[in-house]
Design an enzyme around this catalytic site. Sequence first.
Site, short mmCIF file in Angstrom:
data_model
loop_
_atom_site.label_atom_id
_atom_site.label_comp_id
_atom_site.label_asym_id
_atom_site.label_seq_id
_atom_site.Cartn_x
_atom_site.Cartn_y
_atom_site.Cartn_z
N SER A 133 -35.95 36.76 -6.69
CA SER A 133 -36.06 38.26 -6.39
C SER A 133 -36.40 39.02 -7.62
CB SER A 133 -34.66 38.60 -5.49
OG SER A 133 -34.59 37.76 -4.14
N HIS A 185 -30.40 41.93 -7.57
CA HIS A 185 -31.60 42.94 -7.58
C HIS A 185 -31.90 44.24 -7.90
CE1 HIS A 185 -31.79 41.81 -2.94
NE2 HIS A 185 -32.43 40.88 -4.33
#
Length: 271
Positions: A133, A185
């Site tokens: 991610s 993230h």
Amino acid sequence: MGKPLFYEILEKPATSCMIGICSMIWFYIQKKNIGYSHVGLSYETAVEGHYWRIITSAFSHISVIHLVFNMSALWSLGVIEQLGHLGLGVEYYLQYTLVLVIVSGVLVLAMYHMLIQRFKLEYFRRVTAVGYSCVVFGWMTILSVKQPSSKLDLFGFLSLPISFAPFESLIFTSIIVPQASFIGHLSGIVVGYAIAWGLIHGMSNYWALSLLGWILLVFVFSLKRSGALDLSFLEIESVTDPSLPSVRFLASSTGRTLQMSALPNGNVEIV
């Protein structure tokens, strides 16, 4: 009617390779029944010298949903390979994928360090991050700066304006998947902006290969040091052979005398 998949793979060779690597690693993890704690990145394991986890955590996925979500987004972001006229392209993609993997991983550890040491949040000492991610959010951010008119397609039916996609995806994943790493993230977004705005720049094939060499070196020796893998062939054992001549100092009233024992019969080879 869209292009056949074969032609799209040829147009996105680097993206296709990354998806293939992540998929094969996921298959291996499932087959060997490896848990996320064995490959994921946490502050506690990093302090213990498990630096290799920066790499293994990025390319590992434990659940198939996690893998499909990340690879679907990555496939859509493969358009970066076709934007050579904007200064992007295949070489740029490969060079800065290395940067995103390493720098975002280090940034995650730096954030954990701040939360633990400054704010005394011991919870983050054992939080384990795993998944691609960071890189996906990084490329999402770079594309939003370089070509804000693009769209991000997820699962073939969900389309997001790329200019807002990084933060929309950050909020969306945090709500839908409570276990999603907000810090991971966010670190990908921060590094993505640093690359897109030129704060991290100057990568070339030479520097990318040099960085890759250092990554492999640190990866192997941190594996060795942490004991995660038996790399006995890297050890240099001391050689103690009683048949070899010995040297010693003898103290006497007249001073010190250097004495060497006699050489044994035969030849001695040190290989």
